[in-house]
Scaffold this motif. Structure first.
Motif, mmCIF file in Angstrom:
data_model
loop_
_atom_site.group_PDB
_atom_site.id
_atom_site.type_symbol
_atom_site.label_atom_id
_atom_site.label_comp_id
_atom_site.label_asym_id
_atom_site.label_seq_id
_atom_site.Cartn_x
_atom_site.Cartn_y
_atom_site.Cartn_z
ATOM 1 N N UNK A 8 -26.608 -43.796 -84.003
ATOM 2 C CA UNK A 8 -26.956 -44.934 -84.855
ATOM 3 C C UNK A 8 -28.230 -45.633 -84.415
ATOM 4 N N UNK A 9 -29.103 -44.913 -83.724
ATOM 5 C CA UNK A 9 -30.319 -45.576 -83.267
ATOM 6 C C UNK A 9 -31.493 -45.184 -84.151
ATOM 7 N N UNK A 10 -32.293 -46.151 -84.492
ATOM 8 C CA UNK A 10 -33.527 -45.858 -85.214
ATOM 9 C C UNK A 10 -34.605 -46.716 -84.590
ATOM 10 N N UNK A 11 -35.832 -46.226 -84.589
ATOM 11 C CA UNK A 11 -36.897 -47.024 -84.008
ATOM 12 C C UNK A 11 -38.219 -46.737 -84.681
ATOM 13 N N UNK A 12 -39.012 -47.798 -84.735
ATOM 14 C CA UNK A 12 -40.408 -47.650 -85.163
ATOM 15 C C UNK A 12 -41.224 -48.057 -83.945
ATOM 16 N N UNK A 13 -41.172 -47.204 -82.903
ATOM 17 C CA UNK A 13 -41.755 -47.553 -81.615
ATOM 18 C C UNK A 13 -40.690 -48.127 -80.701
ATOM 19 N N UNK A 14 -40.951 -48.069 -79.379
ATOM 20 C CA UNK A 14 -39.939 -48.546 -78.431
ATOM 21 C C UNK A 14 -39.732 -50.046 -78.508
ATOM 22 N N UNK A 15 -40.665 -50.761 -79.161
ATOM 23 C CA UNK A 15 -40.515 -52.217 -79.270
ATOM 24 C C UNK A 15 -39.892 -52.612 -80.606
ATOM 25 N N UNK A 16 -39.374 -51.636 -81.331
ATOM 26 C CA UNK A 16 -38.734 -51.946 -82.609
ATOM 27 C C UNK A 16 -37.557 -50.997 -82.796
ATOM 28 N N UNK A 17 -36.486 -51.296 -82.039
ATOM 29 C CA UNK A 17 -35.308 -50.437 -82.032
ATOM 30 C C UNK A 17 -34.190 -51.129 -82.809
ATOM 31 N N UNK B 132 -30.314 -38.392 -71.881
ATOM 32 C CA UNK B 132 -31.646 -37.836 -71.693
ATOM 33 C C UNK B 132 -32.675 -38.372 -72.672
ATOM 34 N N UNK B 133 -32.240 -38.925 -73.795
ATOM 35 C CA UNK B 133 -33.197 -39.415 -74.782
ATOM 36 C C UNK B 133 -32.770 -40.789 -75.272
ATOM 37 N N UNK B 134 -33.539 -41.791 -74.842
ATOM 38 C CA UNK B 134 -33.216 -43.180 -75.160
ATOM 39 C C UNK B 134 -33.215 -43.456 -76.654
ATOM 40 N N UNK B 135 -33.896 -42.610 -77.431
ATOM 41 C CA UNK B 135 -33.990 -42.878 -78.862
ATOM 42 C C UNK B 135 -32.780 -42.331 -79.612
ATOM 43 N N UNK B 136 -31.808 -41.797 -78.862
ATOM 44 C CA UNK B 136 -30.505 -41.453 -79.440
ATOM 45 C C UNK B 136 -29.507 -42.432 -78.834
ATOM 46 N N UNK B 137 -28.795 -43.167 -79.658
ATOM 47 C CA UNK B 137 -27.951 -44.209 -79.078
ATOM 48 C C UNK B 137 -26.706 -44.518 -79.871
ATOM 49 N N UNK B 138 -25.754 -45.185 -79.193
ATOM 50 C CA UNK B 138 -24.501 -45.548 -79.837
ATOM 51 C C UNK B 138 -24.714 -46.654 -80.868
ATOM 52 N N UNK B 139 -23.724 -46.947 -81.684
ATOM 53 C CA UNK B 139 -22.422 -46.290 -81.747
ATOM 54 C C UNK B 139 -22.497 -44.880 -82.332
ATOM 55 N N UNK B 140 -21.448 -44.110 -82.022
ATOM 56 C CA UNK B 140 -21.315 -42.769 -82.582
ATOM 57 C C UNK B 140 -20.347 -42.820 -83.763
ATOM 58 N N UNK B 141 -20.820 -42.343 -84.903
ATOM 59 C CA UNK B 141 -19.939 -42.235 -86.073
ATOM 60 C C UNK B 141 -19.303 -40.855 -86.087
ATOM 61 N N UNK B 142 -17.993 -40.831 -86.288
ATOM 62 C CA UNK B 142 -17.243 -39.573 -86.305
ATOM 63 C C UNK B 142 -16.473 -39.472 -87.616
ATOM 64 N N UNK B 143 -16.457 -38.281 -88.190
ATOM 65 C CA UNK B 143 -15.629 -38.054 -89.370
ATOM 66 C C UNK B 143 -14.971 -36.686 -89.261
ATOM 67 N N UNK B 144 -13.654 -36.669 -89.427
ATOM 68 C CA UNK B 144 -12.898 -35.410 -89.418
ATOM 69 C C UNK B 144 -12.356 -35.161 -90.819
ATOM 70 N N UNK B 145 -12.495 -33.931 -91.240
ATOM 71 C CA UNK B 145 -11.981 -33.544 -92.550
ATOM 72 C C UNK B 145 -11.121 -32.301 -92.396
ATOM 73 N N UNK B 146 -9.845 -32.402 -92.781
ATOM 74 C CA UNK B 146 -8.953 -31.240 -92.677
ATOM 75 C C UNK B 146 -9.052 -30.399 -93.945
ATOM 76 N N UNK B 147 -9.202 -29.100 -93.735
ATOM 77 C CA UNK B 147 -9.353 -28.137 -94.835
ATOM 78 C C UNK B 147 -8.336 -28.386 -95.947
ATOM 79 N N UNK B 148 -8.824 -28.395 -97.184
ATOM 80 C CA UNK B 148 -7.999 -28.481 -98.404
ATOM 81 C C UNK B 148 -7.284 -29.824 -98.596
ATOM 82 N N UNK B 149 -7.569 -30.802 -97.716
ATOM 83 C CA UNK B 149 -6.911 -32.106 -97.892
ATOM 84 C C UNK B 149 -7.597 -32.905 -99.013
ATOM 85 N N UNK B 150 -8.885 -32.633 -99.251
ATOM 86 C CA UNK B 150 -9.662 -33.347 -100.275
ATOM 87 C C UNK B 150 -9.621 -34.865 -100.106
ATOM 88 N N UNK B 151 -9.441 -35.287 -98.856
ATOM 89 C CA UNK B 151 -9.656 -36.695 -98.512
ATOM 90 C C UNK B 151 -10.060 -36.771 -97.036
#
Lengths: 247, 247
Positions: free
Chosen positions: A19-28, A185-204
């Motif tokens: 969930x990290x985005x930046x336009x330079x290290x001074x705009x994270x 190893x890369x400061x421009x990748x950062x938390x939070x981590x979004x996770x989504x699990x989808x079970x086959x054929x559940x269609x939800x």
């Protein structure tokens, strides 16, 4: 930067994004990279995005707008994930065509890429990687996963462990280890981590959650992984040719 | 591509490099990236190189020629590793100045970088990273190692494990795991792996050897590491929020 993973396993699909985005290290800032378009019982479509945030957001906004207000084939009417991936690539090309000349004038990179996966009723779960140019490829049993963004730090663990037969549980743990390696190893990748699990054929959507940096389970993953790697090195026999230590 | 690591530990120095070079995927050759300049009892200097092979080879040839035939301060007369790193950077700049215009005409990248480490009698072991531009930095206890070439795949294991207090034995095992992760993910990094161990204050090479792809110990590392990572994932407790599997 960004880090996103999508896996297409026999049990179902797993998506994870930072969930990290930046336009330079001074705009994270924080900005989730995961979007879900779903009609319970009919379809679940998940997109993960990397690259220029205005391009990815607006490509998705365009898709959403047309899905809700358009006459043509939109995300909620597409008859296959192949059509969905085509729509995503087309929307990205459209936004780039509109904005790229202005961005290029200022030396700004307008490139963007997507992982697009899900299941439309009537076909199995499918997973696509939409390239910067809007063309795309589909996962296959030899490589049942895609990464976008900062892919290298977290790739070895996926290479070594993930097969189409991996359980969603195993894949979830593996994905979190892969994220931890990347975020270290890369400061421009950062938390939070979004996770989504989808079970086959559940269609939800089976499970969707957001892990903050101080999440108890994420800390458990970090500690366990560090201990395990140290232990794995210690239990690796030394080579016969290694000279004895100093007398 | 290339992958090289240099580590500066309390016990001594460790160097490792791959041996693959290519001018396109249809022109792949073997070429060691490690050079040693040593006078037993006086100095051990090791260079690892990445980038354009003609540039790195000829910078080293120039250094060797001057060390053997020159009047000035050469590698065998330099009074410190700082002087050695300066000589390496200067030689690389000289070759680039001579060759780069011709290479650039053909769209060929003339960039190159070096890891330079060793010990000159009278000072402790030191390790430097010489950048593409010929300037350089020195390792320090916070980051006691440098990588050049394809650095990302093999970085997480170093990040997690190596400290200045790591033994040469532990570091050797860790370096081989790092190489294995890299060679799996990037075909342009390939065996044999050159290894050199230097024990602090010995002023002679402690161990130098070349591990071929079918080396028994390298195979042992691969098998042990795969098993250990799988086991580490299996023993990692599942998160409480993970939904139960399909009924």
């Amino acid at each position: 930067m960004t880090y996103c993973i999508g896996l297409n396993l026999e049990e179902g699909l797993l998506f994870a994004s930072d969930s990290r985005t930046n336009a330079g290290v001074d705009d994270v800032r924080r900005a989730g990279k995961m979007r879900v378009f779903a009609i319970d019982g009919d379809r679940v479509i998940v997109t993960l995005s990397a690259g220029n945030l205005s391009v990815t957001q607006n490509a998705l906004n365009l898709l959403e707008h047309r899905a809700n207000h358009g006459d043509g084939v939109g995300l909620y009417k597409a008859q296959s994930m192949f059509e969905v991936a085509t729509l995503v690539g087309d929307a990205m090309r459209e936004i780039r065509k509109r904005d790229e000349p202005y961005l290029r004038d200022r030396g700004i990179d307008a490139s963007a890429s997507f992982i697009v996966g899900g299941q439309v009723k009537g076909e199995p779960p499918r997973l696509f990687l939409v390239y910067l140019e809007g063309n795309f490829i589909e996962s296959n049993p030899d490589t049942p996963w895609f990464q976008i963004g900062e892919i290298k730090f977290g790739k070895p663990i996926l290479d070594r462990v993930v097969t189409p037969q991996s359980s969603l549980e195993e894949a979830t743990k593996c994905a979190l280890v892969s994220f931890d390696s990347t975020m270290r190893s890369n400061l421009s990748v950062g938390p939070p981590i979004d996770l989504l699990l989808y079970r086959r054929d559940s269609l939800q959507v089976s499970q969707r959650l957001r892990l903050e940096d101080d999440d108890a389970y994420l800390n458990q993953v970090r500690a366990h992984w560090n201990d395990s790697l140290r232990n794995a090195l210690q239990t690796l026999p030394s080579p016969a040719w290694l000279p004895a230590g100093p007398a």
